[in-house]
Write a protein that holds these residues in place. Structure first.
Motif, PDB file in Angstrom:
ATOM      1  N   LYS A 201       0.835  -1.207   0.000  1.00 52.67           N
ATOM      2  CA  LYS A 201       0.000   0.000   0.000  1.00 52.67           C
ATOM      3  C   LYS A 201       0.865   1.250   0.000  1.00 52.67           C
ATOM      4  O   LYS A 201       0.581   2.221  -0.711  1.00 52.67           O
ATOM      5  CB  LYS A 201      -0.925  -0.014   1.216  1.00 52.67           C
ATOM      6  CG  LYS A 201      -1.899   1.164   1.250  1.00 52.67           C
ATOM      7  CD  LYS A 201      -2.842   1.055   2.435  1.00 52.67           C
ATOM      8  CE  LYS A 201      -3.825   2.228   2.442  1.00 52.67           C
ATOM      9  NZ  LYS A 201      -4.746   2.143   3.616  1.00 52.67           N
ATOM     10  N   ASP A 202       1.945   1.229   0.770  1.00 49.38           N
ATOM     11  CA  ASP A 202       2.858   2.371   0.813  1.00 49.38           C
ATOM     12  C   ASP A 202       3.507   2.609  -0.548  1.00 49.38           C
ATOM     13  O   ASP A 202       3.768   3.755  -0.938  1.00 49.38           O
ATOM     14  CB  ASP A 202       3.955   2.151   1.864  1.00 49.38           C
ATOM     15  CG  ASP A 202       3.418   2.253   3.289  1.00 49.38           C
ATOM     16  OD1 ASP A 202       2.336   2.848   3.482  1.00 49.38           O
ATOM     17  OD2 ASP A 202       4.083   1.727   4.205  1.00 49.38           O
ATOM     18  N   LEU A 203       3.783   1.522  -1.284  1.00 52.87           N
ATOM     19  CA  LEU A 203       4.427   1.627  -2.587  1.00 52.87           C
ATOM     20  C   LEU A 203       3.415   1.749  -3.725  1.00 52.87           C
ATOM     21  O   LEU A 203       3.806   1.891  -4.891  1.00 52.87           O
ATOM     22  CB  LEU A 203       5.322   0.406  -2.827  1.00 52.87           C
ATOM     23  CG  LEU A 203       6.479   0.204  -1.845  1.00 52.87           C
ATOM     24  CD1 LEU A 203       7.208  -1.093  -2.152  1.00 52.87           C
ATOM     25  CD2 LEU A 203       7.450   1.380  -1.896  1.00 52.87           C
ATOM     26  N   ASP A 204       2.145   1.664  -3.377  1.00 53.07           N
ATOM     27  CA  ASP A 204       1.059   1.745  -4.359  1.00 53.07           C
ATOM     28  C   ASP A 204       1.148   0.628  -5.394  1.00 53.07           C
ATOM     29  O   ASP A 204       1.023   0.848  -6.608  1.00 53.07           O
ATOM     30  CB  ASP A 204       1.059   3.110  -5.056  1.00 53.07           C
ATOM     31  CG  ASP A 204      -0.244   3.372  -5.817  1.00 53.07           C
ATOM     32  OD1 ASP A 204      -1.282   2.801  -5.415  1.00 53.07           O
ATOM     33  OD2 ASP A 204      -0.221   4.130  -6.808  1.00 53.07           O
ATOM     34  N   ILE A 205       1.394  -0.595  -4.912  1.00 51.29           N
ATOM     35  CA  ILE A 205       1.366  -1.765  -5.782  1.00 51.29           C
ATOM     36  C   ILE A 205       0.402  -2.785  -5.175  1.00 51.29           C
ATOM     37  O   ILE A 205       0.251  -2.860  -3.957  1.00 51.29           O
ATOM     38  CB  ILE A 205       2.763  -2.390  -5.972  1.00 51.29           C
ATOM     39  CG1 ILE A 205       3.405  -2.757  -4.638  1.00 51.29           C
ATOM     40  CG2 ILE A 205       3.666  -1.460  -6.754  1.00 51.29           C
ATOM     41  CD1 ILE A 205       4.768  -3.416  -4.772  1.00 51.29           C
ATOM     42  N   PRO A 206      -0.273  -3.575  -5.997  1.00 54.83           N
ATOM     43  CA  PRO A 206      -1.275  -4.501  -5.485  1.00 54.83           C
ATOM     44  C   PRO A 206      -0.694  -5.811  -4.964  1.00 54.83           C
ATOM     45  O   PRO A 206       0.447  -6.172  -5.270  1.00 54.83           O
ATOM     46  CB  PRO A 206      -2.174  -4.762  -6.693  1.00 54.83           C
ATOM     47  CG  PRO A 206      -1.297  -4.532  -7.874  1.00 54.83           C
ATOM     48  CD  PRO A 206      -0.272  -3.508  -7.464  1.00 54.83           C
ATOM     49  N   VAL A 207      -1.487  -6.505  -4.187  1.00 53.96           N
ATOM     50  CA  VAL A 207      -1.208  -7.883  -3.777  1.00 53.96           C
ATOM     51  C   VAL A 207      -2.314  -8.744  -4.378  1.00 53.96           C
ATOM     52  O   VAL A 207      -3.496  -8.411  -4.247  1.00 53.96           O
ATOM     53  CB  VAL A 207      -1.183  -8.035  -2.247  1.00 53.96           C
ATOM     54  CG1 VAL A 207      -0.945  -9.492  -1.855  1.00 53.96           C
ATOM     55  CG2 VAL A 207      -0.135  -7.129  -1.622  1.00 53.96           C
ATOM     56  N   PHE A 208      -1.952  -9.812  -5.052  1.00 50.01           N
ATOM     57  CA  PHE A 208      -2.971 -10.669  -5.653  1.00 50.01           C
ATOM     58  C   PHE A 208      -3.868 -11.276  -4.575  1.00 50.01           C
ATOM     59  O   PHE A 208      -3.389 -11.672  -3.499  1.00 50.01           O
ATOM     60  CB  PHE A 208      -2.324 -11.794  -6.461  1.00 50.01           C
ATOM     61  CG  PHE A 208      -1.745 -11.343  -7.775  1.00 50.01           C
ATOM     62  CD1 PHE A 208      -2.561 -10.987  -8.832  1.00 50.01           C
ATOM     63  CD2 PHE A 208      -0.377 -11.281  -7.949  1.00 50.01           C
ATOM     64  CE1 PHE A 208      -2.033 -10.565 -10.042  1.00 50.01           C
ATOM     65  CE2 PHE A 208       0.178 -10.864  -9.150  1.00 50.01           C
ATOM     66  CZ  PHE A 208      -0.655 -10.501 -10.202  1.00 50.01           C
ATOM     67  N   ASP A 209      -5.149 -11.346  -4.865  1.00 49.30           N
ATOM     68  CA  ASP A 209      -6.073 -12.033  -3.956  1.00 49.30           C
ATOM     69  C   ASP A 209      -5.713 -13.515  -3.874  1.00 49.30           C
ATOM     70  O   ASP A 209      -5.808 -14.129  -2.815  1.00 49.30           O
ATOM     71  CB  ASP A 209      -7.514 -11.881  -4.454  1.00 49.30           C
ATOM     72  CG  ASP A 209      -7.987 -10.437  -4.416  1.00 49.30           C
ATOM     73  OD1 ASP A 209      -7.521  -9.682  -3.535  1.00 49.30           O
ATOM     74  OD2 ASP A 209      -8.813 -10.065  -5.268  1.00 49.30           O
ATOM     75  N   THR A 210      -5.310 -14.062  -5.009  1.00 44.59           N
ATOM     76  CA  THR A 210      -4.913 -15.469  -5.073  1.00 44.59           C
ATOM     77  C   THR A 210      -3.557 -15.673  -4.415  1.00 44.59           C
ATOM     78  O   THR A 210      -2.663 -14.847  -4.555  1.00 44.59           O
ATOM     79  CB  THR A 210      -4.820 -15.925  -6.538  1.00 44.59           C
ATOM     80  OG1 THR A 210      -6.035 -15.622  -7.215  1.00 44.59           O
ATOM     81  CG2 THR A 210      -4.549 -17.424  -6.619  1.00 44.59           C
ATOM     82  N   PHE A 211      -3.420 -16.757  -3.670  1.00 43.06           N
ATOM     83  CA  PHE A 211      -2.103 -17.171  -3.170  1.00 43.06           C
ATOM     84  C   PHE A 211      -1.882 -18.625  -3.583  1.00 43.06           C
ATOM     85  O   PHE A 211      -2.826 -19.344  -3.931  1.00 43.06           O
ATOM     86  CB  PHE A 211      -2.000 -17.008  -1.645  1.00 43.06           C
ATOM     87  CG  PHE A 211      -3.073 -17.719  -0.871  1.00 43.06           C
ATOM     88  CD1 PHE A 211      -2.985 -19.078  -0.600  1.00 43.06           C
ATOM     89  CD2 PHE A 211      -4.196 -17.033  -0.408  1.00 43.06           C
ATOM     90  CE1 PHE A 211      -3.970 -19.743   0.115  1.00 43.06           C
ATOM     91  CE2 PHE A 211      -5.191 -17.688   0.304  1.00 43.06           C
ATOM     92  CZ  PHE A 211      -5.081 -19.041   0.569  1.00 43.06           C
ATOM     93  N   ILE A 212      -0.615 -19.031  -3.558  1.00 47.02           N
ATOM     94  CA  ILE A 212      -0.247 -20.371  -4.012  1.00 47.02           C
ATOM     95  C   ILE A 212       0.185 -21.210  -2.819  1.00 47.02           C
ATOM     96  O   ILE A 212       1.087 -20.819  -2.073  1.00 47.02           O
ATOM     97  CB  ILE A 212       0.900 -20.315  -5.037  1.00 47.02           C
ATOM     98  CG1 ILE A 212       0.602 -19.284  -6.139  1.00 47.02           C
ATOM     99  CG2 ILE A 212       1.141 -21.700  -5.630  1.00 47.02           C
ATOM    100  CD1 ILE A 212      -0.654 -19.547  -6.928  1.00 47.02           C
ATOM    101  N   ARG A 213      -0.452 -22.346  -2.645  1.00 40.02           N
ATOM    102  CA  ARG A 213      -0.073 -23.244  -1.563  1.00 40.02           C
ATOM    103  C   ARG A 213       1.115 -24.127  -1.975  1.00 40.02           C
ATOM    104  O   ARG A 213       1.512 -24.128  -3.134  1.00 40.02           O
ATOM    105  CB  ARG A 213      -1.283 -24.108  -1.173  1.00 40.02           C
ATOM    106  CG  ARG A 213      -2.358 -23.311  -0.431  1.00 40.02           C
ATOM    107  CD  ARG A 213      -3.674 -24.069  -0.339  1.00 40.02           C
ATOM    108  NE  ARG A 213      -4.393 -24.068  -1.617  1.00 40.02           N
ATOM    109  CZ  ARG A 213      -5.606 -24.571  -1.776  1.00 40.02           C
ATOM    110  NH1 ARG A 213      -6.248 -25.133  -0.735  1.00 40.02           N
ATOM    111  NH2 ARG A 213      -6.196 -24.517  -2.968  1.00 40.02           N
TER     112      ARG A 213
END
Length: 253
Positions: A201-213
């Motif tokens: 958020k500080d860098l204004d880049i997203p995090v994918f909702d999907t994660f990989i197990r």
């Protein structure tokens, strides 16, 4: 219009090669024309996709200008790929001319009408090979482990992308941070995700909702040079990467 996506993180062992291969194979299975480029001298993507790295032309030959890019494409049972081998590690010393960051961009121009997606597996470093990948890419996917050490490199990678954006590729964007080998049931993994989201958020880049197990089946499929879609279609990793492709498509990537 062809989209070029780099999978990058200067930290090794975070799932760059797995992510590149799974996305390329997954989109090919959906009917898209896909090319994978191995830009890592270790050649792990090349091996896992069943490419020849000993007697066939590689991305090293292409970057040196010794043959047209089209002639370096290998059509394996899994994917179209331009392979890499250890010779690529000398690129930093061999290419010292100005505009050396555009070698890959210039080489890929003739291929753009032939493919819908080009995926680039980058080395675990932020050197000239990775800069070449960023200079030609529309977007960057950043896999990272759910551990505290992986957090340390996010800012550095972000700064490298920003330098490339300012100097030679204003259209590049970080598409998102992808948590890999993630266990949502542990408290620590949850805390790491929270920290990742705060930094992002500080860098204004997203995090994918999907994660990989995590799953040992991935290593098995790679060692056998098989697609996870066929080797273990109901495995958690296969399902997770399918969900990631859905998320990318939904976002217009």
């Amino acid at each position: 219009m062809c989209k070029i996506l780099s999978v990058s993180n200067q930290k090794g062992g975070v799932g760059k090669t797995t992510t590149t291969g799974m996305l390329a194979i997954g989109l090919k299975a959906r009917g898209y024309r896909v090319l994978a480029i191995d830009l890592d001298p270790q050649g792990n993507l090349s091996f896992s996709m069943g490419a020849d790295t000993e007697t066939s032309a590689t991305i090293y030959d292409v970057l040196k200008g010794e043959l047209k890019t089209q002639f370096a494409i290998q059509k394996t049972e899994l994917i179209d790929i331009i392979a890499a081998n250890i010779l690529l590690s000398s690129i930093e010393l061999e290419f010292t001319d100005t505009d050396r960051e555009f070698l890959l961009k210039n080489a890929l121009q003739p291929l753009l009408p032939l493919y819908d997606y080009i995926f680039i597996d980058t080395p675990p470093a932020l050197g000239i090979l990775t800069v070449n990948a960023f200079a030609v890419s529309d977007g960057v996917i950043v896999p990272m482990l759910s551990d505290i050490f992986s957090l340390q490199g996010i800012t550095q990678l972000y700064e490298t992308v920003e330098r490339v954006k300012n100097r030679c590729n204003p259209s590049i964007a970080i598409l998102g941070i992808l948590l890999t080998k993630h266990n949502p049931r542990t408290l620590f993994s949850g805390e790491v995700r929270g920290t990742v989201e705060m930094i992002a958020k500080d860098l204004d880049i997203p995090v994918f909702d999907t994660f990989i197990r995590a799953s040992v089946a991935v290593s098995e499929a790679q060692s056998l040079q098989r697609s996870m879609l066929k080797y273990a279609p109901k495995n958690n990793v296969t399902l997770d990467y399918t969900a990631l492709i859905d998320e990318l498509v939904a976002k217009g990537v």
